[in-house]
Design a protein around this motif. Structure first.
Motif, PDB file in Angstrom:
ATOM      1  N   THR A 192       0.838  -1.201   0.000  1.00 29.28           N
ATOM      2  CA  THR A 192       0.000   0.000   0.000  1.00 29.28           C
ATOM      3  C   THR A 192       0.871   1.249   0.000  1.00 29.28           C
ATOM      4  OG1 THR A 192      -1.714  -1.172   1.240  1.00 29.28           O
ATOM      5  CG2 THR A 192      -1.830   1.230   1.223  1.00 29.28           C
ATOM      6  N   ALA A 193       1.936   1.225   0.811  1.00 27.73           N
ATOM      7  CA  ALA A 193       2.860   2.371   0.864  1.00 27.73           C
ATOM      8  C   ALA A 193       3.468   2.642  -0.508  1.00 27.73           C
ATOM      9  CB  ALA A 193       3.954   2.100   1.887  1.00 27.73           C
ATOM     10  N   ILE A 194       3.917   1.582  -1.171  1.00 27.18           N
ATOM     11  CA  ILE A 194       4.570   1.746  -2.477  1.00 27.18           C
ATOM     12  C   ILE A 194       3.593   2.306  -3.504  1.00 27.18           C
ATOM     13  CG2 ILE A 194       5.625   0.496  -4.398  1.00 27.18           C
ATOM     14  CD1 ILE A 194       7.433   0.957  -1.976  1.00 27.18           C
ATOM     15  N   ARG A 195       2.335   1.891  -3.454  1.00 27.66           N
ATOM     16  CA  ARG A 195       1.343   2.419  -4.402  1.00 27.66           C
ATOM     17  C   ARG A 195       1.189   3.930  -4.241  1.00 27.66           C
ATOM     18  NH1 ARG A 195      -1.498  -2.420  -3.249  1.00 27.66           N
ATOM     19  NH2 ARG A 195      -2.900  -1.369  -1.797  1.00 27.66           N
ATOM     20  N   HIS A 196       1.183   4.394  -3.007  1.00 28.23           N
ATOM     21  CA  HIS A 196       1.061   5.838  -2.780  1.00 28.23           C
ATOM     22  C   HIS A 196       2.323   6.579  -3.198  1.00 28.23           C
ATOM     23  CE1 HIS A 196      -2.847   6.257  -0.856  1.00 28.23           C
ATOM     24  NE2 HIS A 196      -2.600   5.152  -0.168  1.00 28.23           N
ATOM     25  N   VAL A 197       3.480   6.043  -2.843  1.00 28.74           N
ATOM     26  CA  VAL A 197       4.738   6.703  -3.182  1.00 28.74           C
ATOM     27  C   VAL A 197       4.902   6.805  -4.694  1.00 28.74           C
ATOM     28  CG1 VAL A 197       7.260   6.521  -3.063  1.00 28.74           C
ATOM     29  CG2 VAL A 197       5.881   6.030  -1.038  1.00 28.74           C
ATOM     30  N   ALA A 198       4.488   5.760  -5.403  1.00 33.35           N
ATOM     31  CA  ALA A 198       4.614   5.749  -6.861  1.00 33.35           C
ATOM     32  C   ALA A 198       3.809   6.885  -7.498  1.00 33.35           C
ATOM     33  CB  ALA A 198       4.158   4.407  -7.419  1.00 33.35           C
ATOM     34  N   LYS A 199       2.718   7.271  -6.860  1.00 35.38           N
ATOM     35  CA  LYS A 199       1.872   8.342  -7.401  1.00 35.38           C
ATOM     36  C   LYS A 199       2.476   9.730  -7.204  1.00 35.38           C
ATOM     37  CE  LYS A 199      -2.439   5.755  -7.009  1.00 35.38           C
ATOM     38  NZ  LYS A 199      -3.786   5.658  -6.374  1.00 35.38           N
ATOM     39  N   CYS A 200       3.521   9.808  -6.393  1.00 32.57           N
ATOM     40  CA  CYS A 200       4.188  11.103  -6.187  1.00 32.57           C
ATOM     41  C   CYS A 200       5.090  11.465  -7.356  1.00 32.57           C
ATOM     42  CB  CYS A 200       5.025  11.069  -4.903  1.00 32.57           C
ATOM     43  SG  CYS A 200       4.052  10.869  -3.392  1.00 32.57           S
ATOM     44  N   GLY A 201       5.466  10.457  -8.141  1.00 31.68           N
ATOM     45  CA  GLY A 201       6.339  10.705  -9.282  1.00 31.68           C
ATOM     46  C   GLY A 201       7.643  11.343  -8.860  1.00 31.68           C
ATOM     47  N   LYS A 202       8.007  12.423  -9.552  1.00 35.38           N
ATOM     48  CA  LYS A 202       9.259  13.127  -9.251  1.00 35.38           C
ATOM     49  C   LYS A 202       9.006  14.411  -8.464  1.00 35.38           C
ATOM     50  CE  LYS A 202      11.577  11.371 -13.408  1.00 35.38           C
ATOM     51  NZ  LYS A 202      12.312  11.737 -14.665  1.00 35.38           N
ATOM     52  N   ASN A 203       7.862  14.473  -7.803  1.00 35.23           N
ATOM     53  CA  ASN A 203       7.454  15.719  -7.145  1.00 35.23           C
ATOM     54  C   ASN A 203       7.857  15.814  -5.680  1.00 35.23           C
ATOM     55  OD1 ASN A 203       6.094  16.604  -9.526  1.00 35.23           O
ATOM     56  ND2 ASN A 203       4.392  15.241  -9.014  1.00 35.23           N
ATOM     57  N   LEU A 204       8.524  14.806  -5.152  1.00 32.62           N
ATOM     58  CA  LEU A 204       8.917  14.838  -3.743  1.00 32.62           C
ATOM     59  C   LEU A 204      10.112  15.761  -3.543  1.00 32.62           C
ATOM     60  CD1 LEU A 204       8.692  11.029  -2.908  1.00 32.62           C
ATOM     61  CD2 LEU A 204       7.069  12.810  -2.220  1.00 32.62           C
ATOM     62  N   ASN A 205      10.079  16.550  -2.456  1.00 36.35           N
ATOM     63  CA  ASN A 205      11.248  17.365  -2.150  1.00 36.35           C
ATOM     64  C   ASN A 205      12.317  16.498  -1.486  1.00 36.35           C
ATOM     65  OD1 ASN A 205      10.801  17.290   0.740  1.00 36.35           O
ATOM     66  ND2 ASN A 205       9.260  18.902   0.495  1.00 36.35           N
ATOM     67  N   PHE A 206      13.479  17.072  -1.217  1.00 35.95           N
ATOM     68  CA  PHE A 206      14.599  16.285  -0.720  1.00 35.95           C
ATOM     69  C   PHE A 206      14.341  15.715   0.678  1.00 35.95           C
ATOM     70  CE2 PHE A 206      17.167  19.065  -3.704  1.00 35.95           C
ATOM     71  CZ  PHE A 206      17.324  18.064  -4.649  1.00 35.95           C
ATOM     72  N   VAL A 207      13.701  16.491   1.541  1.00 33.61           N
ATOM     73  CA  VAL A 207      13.397  15.993   2.889  1.00 33.61           C
ATOM     74  C   VAL A 207      12.441  14.815   2.806  1.00 33.61           C
ATOM     75  CG1 VAL A 207      12.281  16.536   5.094  1.00 33.61           C
ATOM     76  CG2 VAL A 207      13.866  18.173   4.064  1.00 33.61           C
ATOM     77  N   GLN A 208      11.443  14.911   1.960  1.00 37.60           N
ATOM     78  CA  GLN A 208      10.497  13.808   1.785  1.00 37.60           C
ATOM     79  C   GLN A 208      11.203  12.568   1.247  1.00 37.60           C
ATOM     80  OE1 GLN A 208       7.707  15.872  -0.772  1.00 37.60           O
ATOM     81  NE2 GLN A 208       6.299  16.276   0.912  1.00 37.60           N
ATOM     82  N   GLN A 209      12.129  12.762   0.311  1.00 34.03           N
ATOM     83  CA  GLN A 209      12.890  11.632  -0.217  1.00 34.03           C
ATOM     84  C   GLN A 209      13.704  10.958   0.886  1.00 34.03           C
ATOM     85  OE1 GLN A 209      15.203  12.676  -3.753  1.00 34.03           O
ATOM     86  NE2 GLN A 209      13.602  14.113  -4.381  1.00 34.03           N
ATOM     87  N   ILE A 210      14.349  11.766   1.735  1.00 34.97           N
ATOM     88  CA  ILE A 210      15.145  11.202   2.820  1.00 34.97           C
ATOM     89  C   ILE A 210      14.269  10.391   3.768  1.00 34.97           C
ATOM     90  CG2 ILE A 210      16.461  11.792   4.902  1.00 34.97           C
ATOM     91  CD1 ILE A 210      17.612  14.168   3.359  1.00 34.97           C
ATOM     92  N   GLU A 211      13.128  10.938   4.148  1.00 33.76           N
ATOM     93  CA  GLU A 211      12.251  10.237   5.089  1.00 33.76           C
ATOM     94  C   GLU A 211      11.784   8.901   4.525  1.00 33.76           C
ATOM     95  OE1 GLU A 211       9.053  12.674   6.474  1.00 33.76           O
ATOM     96  OE2 GLU A 211      10.362  14.057   7.553  1.00 33.76           O
ATOM     97  N   LEU A 212      11.317   8.895   3.276  1.00 29.68           N
ATOM     98  CA  LEU A 212      10.800   7.657   2.689  1.00 29.68           C
ATOM     99  C   LEU A 212      11.909   6.631   2.476  1.00 29.68           C
ATOM    100  CD1 LEU A 212       8.250   9.016   0.037  1.00 29.68           C
ATOM    101  CD2 LEU A 212       7.740   8.009   2.273  1.00 29.68           C
ATOM    102  N   LEU A 213      13.053   7.065   1.968  1.00 26.94           N
ATOM    103  CA  LEU A 213      14.141   6.117   1.717  1.00 26.94           C
ATOM    104  C   LEU A 213      14.706   5.553   3.017  1.00 26.94           C
ATOM    105  CD1 LEU A 213      16.030   7.936  -1.189  1.00 26.94           C
ATOM    106  CD2 LEU A 213      14.780   5.770  -1.343  1.00 26.94           C
ATOM    107  N   THR A 214      14.760   6.381   4.058  1.00 28.26           N
ATOM    108  CA  THR A 214      15.261   5.883   5.343  1.00 28.26           C
ATOM    109  C   THR A 214      14.294   4.875   5.946  1.00 28.26           C
ATOM    110  OG1 THR A 214      16.372   8.000   5.720  1.00 28.26           O
ATOM    111  CG2 THR A 214      16.105   6.550   7.627  1.00 28.26           C
ATOM    112  N   LEU A 215      13.003   5.129   5.834  1.00 22.92           N
ATOM    113  CA  LEU A 215      12.014   4.148   6.297  1.00 22.92           C
ATOM    114  C   LEU A 215      12.131   2.855   5.493  1.00 22.92           C
ATOM    115  CD1 LEU A 215       8.891   6.453   6.815  1.00 22.92           C
ATOM    116  CD2 LEU A 215      10.193   5.288   8.605  1.00 22.92           C
TER     117      LEU A 215
END
Length: 219
Positions: A62-85
């Protein structure tokens, strides 16, 4: 890593279907982050032998389905949080340690080269959040690098940051304030270990160092 109140606040909005104030990207990011937290929590709960919920993979999908919908629109802090999780989840499920190294390498690259989180700027209104982000990534990065015998992705000399204080470690609306002694001791131990590793070349940090060590051994 995360702002506790942000997680609780979004969860409250989500269960009450009060989500219309979020942009499409922010909504899917917050959903992806929330389901990743569920995923990791389920993994941890399973170790007690009392877990009766859905398999963690269900939450992860479920998490991956939502993240995939963000495309390339995530800022750097959001990228760090998701990748670290993601790293925290893979540590508990995936045996391919080299994949973990590549992911943590990318995370640290964002920290260092995009957000400059390895340098302290006391006047920055987000300084405490950035400090939490960096030290969390740092502890994971050091653990993974030592485990797989790969070079550190940031040198100790590149880090100019204070340790945690009560204010920097606990977010503004944290319900249960936690002490900082244990987390600071963990960071200090990793930094001491890293200095030994760098100075004694226990894990060569550059290709030329590896070559020199091999040549000296052959001689």
């Amino acid at each position: 890593l995360l702002d506790e109140q942000e997680i609780y606040s979004f969860h409250e909005h989500f269960v009450n279907n009060d989500i219309y104030s979020y942009s499409e990207t922010d909504f899917h990011f917050a959903c992806g982050r929330m389901w990743l937290v569920y995923t990791i929590s389920a993994c941890l709960h399973m170790t007690t032998g009392k877990y009766k919920g859905n398999p963690p993979m269900c939450y992860f999908s479920t998490a991956i389905r939502h993240v995939a919908k963000c495309g390339k629109n995530l800022n750097f802090v959001q990228q760090i949080e998701l990748l670290t999780l993601l790293v925290l989840y893979l540590l508990r499920t995936d045996k391919d340690s080299l994949v973990l190294y590549e992911i943590i390498k990318d995370i640290m690259s964002i920290c260092k080269e995009k957000l400059y989180l390895n340098r302290w700027h006391s006047l920055d209104p987000f300084a405490n959040k950035k400090l939490r982000l960096f030290w969390c990534v740092y502890l994971l990065e050091r653990m993974i690098c030592v485990a797989v015998g790969k070079p550190y992705t940031i040198q100790e000399s590149e880090i100019d940051l204070p340790y945690f204080s009560e204010d920097s470690f606990n977010t503004k609306d944290t319900k249960i304030h936690k002490g900082v002694h244990f987390i600071n001791q963990s960071v200090k131990l990793r930094r001491t270990e890293s200095r030994f590793v760098e100075q004694l070349h226990i894990i060569p940090q550059r290709p030329d160092v590896t070559t020199n060590i091999l040549n000296n051994g052959n001689n």
